[in-house]
Design an enzyme around this catalytic site. Structure first.
Site, PDB file in Angstrom:
ATOM      1  N   LYS A   1     -75.320 -37.370  22.682  1.00 40.16           N
ATOM      2  CA  LYS A   1     -74.041 -37.440  23.396  1.00 40.16           C
ATOM      3  C   LYS A   1     -74.287 -37.765  24.874  1.00 40.16           C
ATOM      4  O   LYS A   1     -73.669 -38.648  25.439  1.00 40.16           O
ATOM      5  CB  LYS A   1     -73.299 -36.104  23.247  1.00 40.16           C
ATOM      6  CG  LYS A   1     -71.981 -36.078  23.962  1.00 40.16           C
ATOM      7  CD  LYS A   1     -71.228 -34.780  23.707  1.00 40.16           C
ATOM      8  CE  LYS A   1     -70.020 -34.706  24.636  1.00 40.16           C
ATOM      9  NZ  LYS A   1     -69.252 -33.487  24.475  1.00 40.16           N
TER      10      LYS A   1
ATOM     11  N   GLU B   1     -85.748 -33.577  24.703  1.00 38.12           N
ATOM     12  CA  GLU B   1     -86.458 -33.756  23.429  1.00 38.12           C
ATOM     13  C   GLU B   1     -86.134 -35.112  22.807  1.00 38.12           C
ATOM     14  O   GLU B   1     -87.022 -35.856  22.382  1.00 38.12           O
ATOM     15  CB  GLU B   1     -86.056 -32.661  22.433  1.00 38.12           C
ATOM     16  CG  GLU B   1     -86.431 -31.247  22.838  1.00 38.12           C
ATOM     17  CD  GLU B   1     -85.289 -30.531  23.549  1.00 38.12           C
ATOM     18  OE1 GLU B   1     -84.582 -31.189  24.345  1.00 38.12           O
ATOM     19  OE2 GLU B   1     -85.131 -29.322  23.334  1.00 38.12           O
TER      20      GLU B   1
ATOM     21  N   GLY C   1     -70.721 -31.630  20.975  1.00 36.42           N
ATOM     22  CA  GLY C   1     -71.912 -32.008  20.203  1.00 36.42           C
ATOM     23  C   GLY C   1     -71.924 -31.424  18.793  1.00 36.42           C
ATOM     24  O   GLY C   1     -72.131 -32.131  17.811  1.00 36.42           O
ATOM     25  N   ARG C   2     -71.666 -30.123  18.690  1.00 30.85           N
ATOM     26  CA  ARG C   2     -71.756 -29.478  17.366  1.00 30.85           C
ATOM     27  C   ARG C   2     -70.567 -29.812  16.488  1.00 30.85           C
ATOM     28  O   ARG C   2     -70.532 -29.452  15.319  1.00 30.85           O
ATOM     29  CB  ARG C   2     -71.920 -27.968  17.535  1.00 30.85           C
ATOM     30  CG  ARG C   2     -70.847 -27.314  18.389  1.00 30.85           C
ATOM     31  CD  ARG C   2     -71.264 -25.919  18.807  1.00 30.85           C
ATOM     32  NE  ARG C   2     -70.356 -25.329  19.774  1.00 30.85           N
ATOM     33  CZ  ARG C   2     -70.422 -25.518  21.088  1.00 30.85           C
ATOM     34  NH1 ARG C   2     -71.350 -26.314  21.584  1.00 30.85           N
ATOM     35  NH2 ARG C   2     -69.577 -24.931  21.904  1.00 30.85           N
TER      36      ARG C   2
ATOM     37  N   GLU D   1     -73.379 -21.265  18.670  1.00 27.31           N
ATOM     38  CA  GLU D   1     -73.280 -21.920  19.976  1.00 27.31           C
ATOM     39  C   GLU D   1     -71.838 -21.839  20.493  1.00 27.31           C
ATOM     40  O   GLU D   1     -71.590 -21.795  21.685  1.00 27.31           O
ATOM     41  CB  GLU D   1     -73.749 -23.386  19.896  1.00 27.31           C
ATOM     42  CG  GLU D   1     -74.025 -24.006  21.250  1.00 27.31           C
ATOM     43  CD  GLU D   1     -74.806 -25.311  21.196  1.00 27.31           C
ATOM     44  OE1 GLU D   1     -76.051 -25.287  21.302  1.00 27.31           O
ATOM     45  OE2 GLU D   1     -74.183 -26.379  21.041  1.00 27.31           O
TER      46      GLU D   1
ATOM     47  N   HIS E   1     -83.931 -14.015  -4.355  1.00 31.70           N
ATOM     48  CA  HIS E   1     -85.327 -13.597  -4.476  1.00 31.70           C
ATOM     49  C   HIS E   1     -85.974 -13.448  -3.111  1.00 31.70           C
ATOM     50  O   HIS E   1     -87.197 -13.470  -2.983  1.00 31.70           O
ATOM     51  CB  HIS E   1     -86.081 -14.604  -5.347  1.00 31.70           C
ATOM     52  CG  HIS E   1     -85.504 -14.706  -6.722  1.00 31.70           C
ATOM     53  ND1 HIS E   1     -85.885 -13.873  -7.748  1.00 31.70           N
ATOM     54  CD2 HIS E   1     -84.515 -15.486  -7.214  1.00 31.70           C
ATOM     55  CE1 HIS E   1     -85.170 -14.160  -8.828  1.00 31.70           C
ATOM     56  NE2 HIS E   1     -84.330 -15.133  -8.530  1.00 31.70           N
TER      57      HIS E   1
ATOM     58  N   LYS F   1     -83.575 -24.576  29.422  1.00 29.14           N
ATOM     59  CA  LYS F   1     -83.894 -25.993  29.666  1.00 29.14           C
ATOM     60  C   LYS F   1     -84.442 -26.185  31.077  1.00 29.14           C
ATOM     61  O   LYS F   1     -85.430 -26.887  31.279  1.00 29.14           O
ATOM     62  CB  LYS F   1     -82.618 -26.844  29.548  1.00 29.14           C
ATOM     63  CG  LYS F   1     -82.160 -27.155  28.146  1.00 29.14           C
ATOM     64  CD  LYS F   1     -80.989 -28.148  28.203  1.00 29.14           C
ATOM     65  CE  LYS F   1     -80.192 -28.137  26.914  1.00 29.14           C
ATOM     66  NZ  LYS F   1     -78.965 -28.945  26.991  1.00 29.14           N
TER      67      LYS F   1
END
Ligand SMILES: O=P(O)(O)OC[C@H]1O[C@](O)(CO)[C@@H](O)[C@@H]1O
Length: 653
Positions: A290, A296, A350-351, A437, A468, A593
């Site tokens: 975005k 990263e 973003g999410r 978030e 399990h 960050k």
């Protein structure tokens, strides 16, 4: 026997004679204190005369008696709102907890009328809330809370393009990303739907060119593989939908001969994994960011650009690299032709961006645009329901209210997302970001610290794998409200001769069993009747009364995947609105960050100029020193443009 100590506030109420006169009304203690306290919600939210009273000099004893700090009164006077926890609706629910504590799901489930009332349906989706620890009154009280929080107004404001993301001064319009062409959704006085469809049409045409082979790579080969580089919301949503579509027969057919990989982590191992066995000549890279500044993603983008150019030359970038971003200026500066950029808008968080080019482009490249369009239609089906259905039958609203009930009143800070469908393996990680978030906040929209915790700890795995693994804790340890998600018609069918049930039915037997096991538990009496040895009885007892909800989808197609996505997105928003927080910003990710930036500068100086570390605490200095003294694969200050080929196949010099 000593008399119990009287709390300070109560003492003030008892001993301090208060007499406040305003607008001809006369208030006296303790009646006034009591009245103010009981009517706190309307008082806090609307009563300007009450505020006037409290701000005046004469109010001070009353202020003390109510234990309202001065800054709160000034905040209210300047338009800030009291936290929802100070409302009468919240207090009523707090009171109501006692009633619910006197119930057990084992008994509540006997009441068929109650169960019927709590099973809701919309557009093929069945949501069963009967195993929540609620009775009819609870739902009514939660709806009162929704009214107190002005939930309906908030929903309307979202669809009307109001800048409800106040700290970033933005609208929140991810629903517009899936609106039909003829829908009108305004943002700052402009209908955004045509712009959305311009990008969708561009993706439709571009993906068709790639898939049909009319767009070729720089050496004339068709581009059969796609690597989508992005992180967080620019990764988790697309991965969730890709995983859900991968095994759907129509989608699988459409994806034949094509590969879609994701590269998210800045860890070079993820680069190696994403590029394994890929050939630059047949690979298209989609950089998804975005902001186009995420550290990263940008390092991964530069790394993969090097992978492309080292094999095919710099000119190959225009054929092999495209981008999705709101920052088209930086896309251009990176070297990507603006014609190969797919935009979106700051009103898409973003999410919440999987329905923008962020998800639509990579998914259309893999499955063709027609399948992705159905995914968008499914999401819109829920959007439309969310904005128009009455709150009492509105699925995302009810789901959100149940979560608020569990988190804020029944004291359950976690939620397990348990799809009985392997294709939904990435639902939990995606919703984990959407929810945590969005709602992991410490202050209200007004910036006032909240006196209650917000958000919840989301985690999950597909059933039956989770059974399990962590279900032991869910059955006999902590109380974790569970979302069970089941599918009626599986994407795949296997039924072996001689087996009692088909493989999918076997899976679904567990889906049905788990919800009841949690609700009913197992009593001492039942164990005694089964002749379980006395010493084992405590270990084999299940308290039950553990709440869950079930969501049953008719099938798992792009359409229902879209529905499921929107159901969760809006549920998270509902929770945030009730708690009075901004679910659409994420300032909490910034501190880490910026500290990483400080470490980066010093690491470079230490590696290249052997400069000593400075400004870190003892512990960080010790570990950082140990790290810098250790063996590393790469030599500074002599950087290679590419990684050694044994680390990264395909990186041959
Ligand atoms: O798409 P971008 O700008 O690269 O951001 C990636 C992700 O980073 C965050 O800003 C914070 O982790 C997320 O909200 C976002 O989805």
């Amino acid at each position: 026997m000593q008399a119990p100590a009287v709390p300070a506030v109560q003492q003030q109420q008892q001993h301090c004679p208060i007499s406040v006169t305003s607008s001809g009304s006369r208030f006296t203690t303790p009646a006034v204190v009591q009245a103010f306290r009981l009517s706190s919600s309307c008082f806090f939210h609307s009563s300007s005369s009450s505020l006037r009273i409290l701000r005046s000099r004469a109010d001070q004893p009353l202020r003390r008696a109510l234990s309202i700090p001065h800054h709160r009164i000034e905040a209210m006077a300047s338009g800030q709102h009291a936290p929802i926890s100070e409302s009468a609706a919240w207090a009523d629910l707090k009171q109501h907890v006692k009633t619910i504590e006197g119930t057990h799901l084992r008994n509540l489930m006997q009441d068929n009328n109650r169960c019927e009332e709590l099973i809701k349906e919309y557009d093929g989706i069945v949501v069963d809330l009967s195993r929540q620890r609620v009775i009819h009154d609870t739902v009514d009280k939660l709806l009162n809370l929704a009214e107190e929080a002005k939930l309906k107004e908030k929903i309307d404001q979202m669809f009307d393009g109001v800048h409800i993301n106040e700290t970033e001064n933005r609208s929140v319009l991810h629903a517009a990303l899936r609106a039909p062409r003829d829908e009108v959704i305004n943002c700052d006085g402009q209908n955004v739907v045509p712009a959305v469809w311009d990008v969708l049409d561009k993706i439709d045409a571009f993906s068709d060119q790639i898939r049909s082979g009319s767009w070729l790579g720089s050496t004339g080969k068709p581009l059969t593989d796609v690597v989508a580089i992005g992180i967080g919301g620019s990764f988790l949503g697309p991965l969730f939908v890709h995983t859900a579509m991968q095994t759907e027969p129509g989608c699988a057919q459409a994806a034949k001969g094509r590969r879609l990989r994701f590269l998210a982590n800045v860890d070079p191992i993820d680069v190696a994994r994403a590029l394994l066995d890929l050939n630059q000549e047949t690979t298209l890279v989609v950089i998804v960011s975005k902001t186009f500044t995420t550290a990263e993603t940008m390092l991964n983008a530069r790394t993969v650009r090097t992978w492309i150019t080292s094999a095919l030359g710099v000119e190959a970038v225009s054929k092999h690299m495209v981008a999705v971003s709101t920052n088209l200026k930086l896309v251009k500066e990176f070297g990507i032709d603006p014609a190969n950029a797919f935009g979106f808008w700051d009103w898409v968080g973003g999410r919440y961006s999987v329905c923008s080019a962020v998800g639509v482009l990579p998914l259309a490249l893999q499955y063709g645009f027609s399948h992705v369009k159905k995914f968008l239609q499914g999401a819109w089906s829920i959007d439309d329901h969310f904005r128009s259905a009455p709150l009492e039958s509105n699925l995302p609203v009810l789901l959100g209210l149940m979560s608020v009930w569990n988190v804020s009143f029944l004291g359950c800070p976690a939620r397990a997302i348990l799809p009985y469908c392997q294709a939904l393996a990435k639902l939990a990680p995606h919703i984990q970001q959407v929810s945590m978030e969005s709602n992991g906040k410490g202050v209200s929209l007004d910036g006032v610290p909240l006196p209650f915790g917000t958000g919840e700890i989301d985690f999950g795995e597909p059933g039956t794998n989770g059974q399990h693994s962590f279900y032991q804790l869910i059955h006999q340890g902590r109380v974790i409200p569970c979302d069970f998600i089941g599918i009626i018609k599986s994407q795949q069918s296997v039924y072996l001769k001689g087996e009692q049930v088909s493989n999918h039915d076997e899976l679904m037997c567990n889906f049905f069993a788990q919800a009841d096991a949690l609700a009913y538990g197992k009593t001492r009496e039942e164990l005694v009747a089964e002749k379980v040895p006395e010493a084992l009885i405590p270990h084999k007892m299940f308290s039950g009364n553990r709440q869950s909800l079930s969501i049953l989808l008719p099938n798992l197609t792009p359409y229902t995947v879209g529905q499921l996505l929107a159901l969760y997105e809006h549920r998270v928003a509902v929770q945030g609105w009730i708690w009075g927080i901004n679910s659409f910003d994420q300032w909490g990710v910034e501190l880490g960050k910026s500290l990483a930036g400080k470490v980066r500068t010093q690491m470079n100086a230490a590696r290249t100029k052997t400069q000593p570390l400075s400004g870190f605490n003892y512990s960080t200095t010790t570990l950082l020193t140990r790290y810098l003294q250790g063996k590393t694969q790469l030599l500074y200050p002599d950087p290679h443009d590419v990684f050694p080929s044994n680390v990264l196949p395909g990186f041959e010099k």
